[in-house]
Design a protein around this motif. Structure first.
Motif, PDB file in Angstrom:
ATOM      1  N   LYS A 289       0.822  -1.208   0.000  1.00 50.23           N
ATOM      2  CA  LYS A 289       0.000   0.000   0.000  1.00 50.23           C
ATOM      3  C   LYS A 289       0.859   1.261   0.000  1.00 50.23           C
ATOM      4  N   ALA A 290       2.168   1.077   0.026  1.00 50.86           N
ATOM      5  CA  ALA A 290       3.077   2.194   0.284  1.00 50.86           C
ATOM      6  C   ALA A 290       3.393   2.998  -0.974  1.00 50.86           C
ATOM      7  N   ILE A 291       3.593   4.298  -0.744  1.00 50.63           N
ATOM      8  CA  ILE A 291       4.157   5.183  -1.766  1.00 50.63           C
ATOM      9  C   ILE A 291       5.121   6.106  -1.036  1.00 50.63           C
ATOM     10  N   THR A 292       6.316   6.247  -1.556  1.00 49.48           N
ATOM     11  CA  THR A 292       7.344   7.042  -0.887  1.00 49.48           C
ATOM     12  C   THR A 292       6.962   8.517  -0.856  1.00 49.48           C
ATOM     13  N   ASN A 293       7.649   9.269   0.007  1.00 50.09           N
ATOM     14  CA  ASN A 293       7.405  10.710   0.083  1.00 50.09           C
ATOM     15  C   ASN A 293       7.672  11.373  -1.263  1.00 50.09           C
ATOM     16  N   ALA A 294       8.819  11.017  -1.875  1.00 46.37           N
ATOM     17  CA  ALA A 294       9.138  11.577  -3.192  1.00 46.37           C
ATOM     18  C   ALA A 294       8.101  11.166  -4.233  1.00 46.37           C
ATOM     19  N   GLY A 295       7.646   9.906  -4.141  1.00 45.58           N
ATOM     20  CA  GLY A 295       6.627   9.424  -5.071  1.00 45.58           C
ATOM     21  C   GLY A 295       5.307  10.148  -4.905  1.00 45.58           C
TER      22      GLY A 295
END
Length: 312
Positions: free
Chosen positions: A89-95
């Motif tokens: 479920k994750a998306i990075t801060n930059a993403g």
């Protein structure tokens, strides 16, 4: 609640349709199918519009809209498909910042292109004798350039302001993509300035183009009513029916999403409604513009005939 700054922030969680674990394969297949149809349909329009018979302002704007629709859908759907496939479920801060930037850029560009196309319809129907004089190649290029510049500047402003926020430990986004309002609401720091900028941009860059579209069509309706023959009225109306259908569907669904999210906290219904303007509208656009357009159909037949001859 613990507050963290941007350097400590690593990722957000996109909940979206994650609750329906048993339906994940079906959701993946459905969204993948719609994404492929969107890309192939809009690429087909792009290939068709390269036909020398279609080097006209309307098809120039339509080719730009097709390109934007492909990018617009790719911005949200690709990450969702990847998360379903990897069970993440994750998306990075930059993403998340990147997704916010391109989503804001492309949705505004979509709006401005639809407005430019409405202006072209207005000129073609209300000033038919001056159409070729007004809609010269340099003006068409200038309208596209201005649309891009405004969209890029707005997206840069919105994304840079999100970068200035500090966030708490609760980083769950109840959506299948990083929707600007929801990301801002997760912040622990003061979001007053962000909210002001969002609402001012929505009024100026959303309401302004809508006002221009409505004004153009009010003039178009008046001109069509003044045409004496029924055949002439039908021909004039059919030339703008496709564009009017796309505008109505896009604005009705997007406004419906944000109005419903303001009165209800049901994240599933909001996510489902968002699919209508982020995924379904780009899927339908190639069909809406091509089914009633004889020039596009003829160009499509010529394209297939050339490909068949090349194969033989």
């Amino acid at each position: 609640m613990k507050q963290i700054n941007d350097t400590e922030l690593s990722e957000f969680l996109l909940l979206g349709f994650a609750e329906d674990t048993k339906l994940q394969p079906l959701i993946f297949g459905l969204f993948l199918s719609m994404y492929l149809v969107t890309v192939l349909g809009n690429l087909l329009i792009w290939a068709t519009i390269s036909d020398s018979h279609l080097h006209m302002p309307m098809y120039f704007f339509l080719s730009n809209l097709s390109f934007v629709d492909i990018c617009f859908t790719s911005t949200t759907v690709q990450k969702m498909l990847l998360n379903i496939q990897t069970q993440s479920k994750a998306i990075t801060n930059a993403g998340s910042i990147t997704q916010i930037h391109f989503f804001v850029l492309l949705i505004e560009l979509d709006i401005l292109l639809l407005t430019v196309m409405a202006y072209h319809r207005y000129v073609a129907i209300c000033c038919p004798l001056h159409n070729l004089v007004i809609m010269k190649r340099h003006l068409c290029g200038l309208l596209i350039l201005v649309s891009w510049v405004v969209s890029v500047l707005n997206a840069l402003l919105q994304s840079l302001m999100v970068l200035c926020l500090s966030f708490c430990m609760d980083l769950e986004i109840t959506h299948f993509f990083c929707e600007l309002n929801q990301v801002v609401q997760l912040a622990c720091s003061d979001t007053f300035l962000n909210e002001v900028v969002i609402y001012v941009a929505a009024i100026l860059l959303g309401g302004g183009p809508l006002t221009g579209i409505l004004y153009s069509y009010s003039k178009i309706v008046s001109s069509i009513r003044a045409i004496s023959s029924a055949q002439g009225r039908y021909k004039a109306f059919s030339s703008c029916a496709s564009h009017l259908s796309v505008v109505s569907f896009f604005y009705c669904t997007s406004l419906g999403v944000y109005l419903s999210s303001a009165v209800t906290q049901n994240s599933r219904s909001t996510s489902t409604a968002s699919v209508m303007y982020t995924v379904v509208t780009p899927v339908l656009n190639p069909f809406i513009y091509s089914l009633r357009n004889q020039d596009l159909k003829s160009a499509l037949r010529r394209l297939f005939e050339r490909e068949r001859l090349n194969v033989n």
